[in-house]
Design an enzyme around this catalytic site. Structure first.
Site, PDB file in Angstrom:
ATOM      1  N   GLY A 187       7.435   5.219   8.125  1.00 25.47           N
ATOM      2  CA  GLY A 187       6.570   6.282   8.346  1.00 25.47           C
ATOM      3  C   GLY A 187       7.103   6.906   9.717  1.00 25.47           C
ATOM      4  O   GLY A 187       7.870   6.986  10.197  1.00 25.47           O
ATOM      5  N   GLY A 188       5.953   7.638  10.360  1.00 31.80           N
ATOM      6  CA  GLY A 188       6.046   8.299  11.762  1.00 31.80           C
ATOM      7  C   GLY A 188       6.108   7.687  12.906  1.00 31.80           C
ATOM      8  O   GLY A 188       5.302   6.537  12.615  1.00 31.80           O
TER       9      GLY A 188
ATOM     10  N   LYS B  52       0.738  -1.003  -0.032  1.00 26.23           N
ATOM     11  CA  LYS B  52       0.142   0.076   0.211  1.00 26.23           C
ATOM     12  C   LYS B  52       0.961   1.304  -0.190  1.00 26.23           C
ATOM     13  O   LYS B  52       1.358   1.588   1.232  1.00 26.23           O
ATOM     14  CB  LYS B  52      -0.949   0.013   1.155  1.00 26.23           C
ATOM     15  CG  LYS B  52      -2.165   1.179   1.100  1.00 26.23           C
ATOM     16  CD  LYS B  52      -2.452   1.715   2.193  1.00 26.23           C
ATOM     17  CE  LYS B  52      -1.797   2.699   2.902  1.00 26.23           C
ATOM     18  NZ  LYS B  52      -1.845   3.910   1.946  1.00 26.23           N
TER      19      LYS B  52
ATOM     20  N   GLU C 193      10.402   1.371   9.903  1.00 25.20           N
ATOM     21  CA  GLU C 193      11.571   2.262   9.799  1.00 25.20           C
ATOM     22  C   GLU C 193      10.848   3.603  10.145  1.00 25.20           C
ATOM     23  O   GLU C 193      10.160   4.011   9.444  1.00 25.20           O
ATOM     24  CB  GLU C 193      12.402   2.199   8.600  1.00 25.20           C
ATOM     25  CG  GLU C 193      13.480   2.929   8.540  1.00 25.20           C
ATOM     26  CD  GLU C 193      13.647   4.179   7.880  1.00 25.20           C
ATOM     27  OE1 GLU C 193      13.080   5.113   8.530  1.00 25.20           O
ATOM     28  OE2 GLU C 193      14.315   4.326   6.830  1.00 25.20           O
TER      29      GLU C 193
ATOM     30  N   GLU D 201      11.325  16.420  14.535  1.00 21.89           N
ATOM     31  CA  GLU D 201      11.776  16.316  12.986  1.00 21.89           C
ATOM     32  C   GLU D 201      10.936  16.863  12.167  1.00 21.89           C
ATOM     33  O   GLU D 201       9.784  16.943  11.958  1.00 21.89           O
ATOM     34  CB  GLU D 201      11.461  14.497  12.668  1.00 21.89           C
ATOM     35  CG  GLU D 201      11.878  14.092  11.427  1.00 21.89           C
ATOM     36  CD  GLU D 201      11.653  12.625  11.257  1.00 21.89           C
ATOM     37  OE1 GLU D 201      12.192  12.124  10.245  1.00 21.89           O
ATOM     38  OE2 GLU D 201      10.634  12.073  11.688  1.00 21.89           O
TER      39      GLU D 201
ATOM     40  N   CYS E  84      14.210  10.578   6.347  1.00 17.72           N
ATOM     41  CA  CYS E  84      14.310  10.134   7.680  1.00 17.72           C
ATOM     42  C   CYS E  84      15.974  10.252   8.110  1.00 17.72           C
ATOM     43  O   CYS E  84      16.120  10.603   9.284  1.00 17.72           O
ATOM     44  CB  CYS E  84      13.731   8.921   8.015  1.00 17.72           C
ATOM     45  SG  CYS E  84      12.154   8.740   7.881  1.00 17.72           S
TER      46      CYS E  84
END
Length: 493
Positions: free
Chosen positions: A225-226, A173, A247, A379, A281
């Site tokens: 993602g976050g 996805k 990750e 971030e 990231c």
């Protein structure tokens, strides 16, 4: 109009009473494409098809075939490089020259894992007694990969190649912000000879993703993602007794010692910070500089930053493109303004780029301040870097580790003793010495702290993430034991 990639085909039929999502270019905030959002029934049907394909054994049971198809995919990626790079730039706004270079390496992941499964050897264990114990690595089943918008093809392929190599069926996805190139990737895999339903694509938003991760046929979830979303997915994975890789976030320090060539290190840290407009990231968003060279470093660094060119990402002269959405633009501006209010000293940037106000452009920004400032801990995910100084090696290590993240770090010094000593004490999963951002299919990639994720991409580590062991124990003698007659005969139990 695209709804998914299923049974080796693009699903393009416009269905009535179905939700559609538009892909918006960050360059001018105009629609690039539109797709139909997969509903829960779509997702469940696709997972069942993927599971049936896995159980058929057409892919899982033939490593030679898998190796051949992976090589074919790599070759087709090389042939379609220019078209895919254009597509990536169109949907995420990253400069075309960057995308061409990044995508030129994608085939390496398929080549690496194609070779790995041909040379990988199962093991024999030293089992007590006259027994043969051999251990095989076998696939997991159907795995779900949820990929981000910032490196659509690269991150997807880093996950897809080892998962396919291991013999799994894979459902991806992609982010609803940048799905177009992933549909193209699925078509390339089909053209390369990948059997139907071994790789399917589901299009949609977070709701669509929730349908995927809760399905009991999913054996593992791999998410980039976050941290906030990562925790939510991890909780569902736990409830589903499902494997999980993630990750997540990063706030990578770049530590500059006073024995370096400043001009060279300015170029290196500039790349570490502003590649992809800082939307990665692993970006080096904190520069820690020995106080004895701080002024000289800042003067040269800021001069280079002011010469960076923002503009049309299709122009080969453009250095920085836009950030992904108008909301992200607002978020960056909010953090920068808060940093300045907290005492941060602004050297350049710090505002939207008004010459390209139709797009989501933010000026490359340099802020210096105390390490307690918000800019050193949040971030930002944009073209913003924070600079501070240190007096000793020990202070540099302490500052580098004073964050909840632990994904990447770079150390800049000509003193190998310092380089290796500091590297051992930094709480990051990836550490570069005199470089930043470098990546290779064989090199493990992942965080060392919870906020930066769990598990690893790349290398044999990733292959192991997508397999499990099956231990087979063979009695090499004739079975003569009699549990109820002579307990001494069972001494080897």
């Amino acid at each position: 109009m695209i709804s998914s990639f299923k049974n080796g085909k693009r699903i393009t039929k416009l269905l009535e009473n179905r939700t559609t999502i538009s892909v918006i270019s960050p360059v001018n905030n105009k629609k690039v494409s539109e797709f139909i959002k997969c509903n829960e029934q779509d997702v469940n049907d696709l997972i069942q098809d993927s599971y049936n394909a896995y159980k058929s054994g057409i892919w899982a049971n033939d490593s030679r075939f898998r190796s051949k198809i992976l090589r074919n995919i790599g070759k087709l990626l090389e042939k379609n490089l220019d078209r895919l790079a254009m597509m990536e730039t169109e949907q995420i706004g990253r400069p075309l020259r960057e995308m061409k270079l990044q995508l030129s390496r994608l085939s390496e992941w398929f080549e690496y894992y194609s070779s790995l499964i041909r040379v990988h050897e199962d093991s024999v264990k030293p089992f007590n007694g006259n027994y043969l114990n051999y251990v095989k690595r076998v696939p997991l089943g159907v795995v779900c990969q949820i990929t981000p918008w910032n490196h659509p093809l690269l991150i997807t392929i880093k996950k897809l190649a080892p998962a396919l190599a291991a013999g799994n069926s894979v459902i991806v996805k992609p982010s609803e912000l940048a799905p177009n190139s992933i549909i193209e990737l699925a078509q390339i895999c089909k053209d390369a000879g990948l059997p139907d339903n071994i790789f399917n694509v589901v299009l949609g938003d977070g709701e669509t993703g929730s349908y995927l991760i809760k399905n009991e046929l999913i054996s593992k979830i791999d998410f980039t993602g976050g941290p906030k979303t990562g925790r939510i997915i991890g909780k569902v994975a736990g409830e589903n007794l499902c494997g999980y890789i993630a990750e997540l976030g990063g706030k990578s320090p770049m530590i500059v010692f006073n024995d370096v060539d400043i001009d060279n290190v300015v170029n290196g840290t500039l790349f570490g910070t502003f590649i992809a407009s800082g939307q990665t990231c692993i970006a080096g968003t904190r520069i820690l500089v020995d106080e004895s060279i701080l002024d000289n470093f800042i003067n040269k660094f800021v001069k280079k930053v002011k010469n960076l060119r923002l503009g049309d990402p299709f122009d080969e002269k453009t250095h920085l493109g836009p950030v992904i959405t108008a909301n992200q633009l607002d978020y960056i501006d909010k953090i920068v303004n808060k940093s300045i209010k907290e005492g941060g000293r602004l050297f350049c940037g710090g505002k939207r780029y008004e010459k390209l106000k139709d797009g989501n452009y933010y000026e490359p920004t340099v802020i210096m301040g105390e390490h307690t400032n918000i800019i050193f801990h949040e971030e930002v995910f944009g073209p913003v870097v924070a600079i501070s100084s240190f007096k000793t090696k020990e202070e540099a290590i302490k500052l580098a580790n004073s964050t909840k993240y632990g994904l990447g770090c770079s150390i800049w010094t000509n003193n190998l003793s310092i380089a290796h000593t500091v590297a051992q004490k930094i709480d990051s999963g990836i550490i570069w010495i005199n470089d930043h951002h470098k990546n290779d299919p064989s090199s493990p990639w992942g965080g060392l702290t919870k906020e930066s994720g769990i598990g690893r991409e790349n290398g044999i580590d990733s292959y192991y993430e997508y397999t499990q062991t099956k231990s087979i124990i063979v009695n090499c003698d004739e079975y003569k034991s009699d549990w109820f007659g002579d307990i001494l005969s069972l001494i080897h139990i």
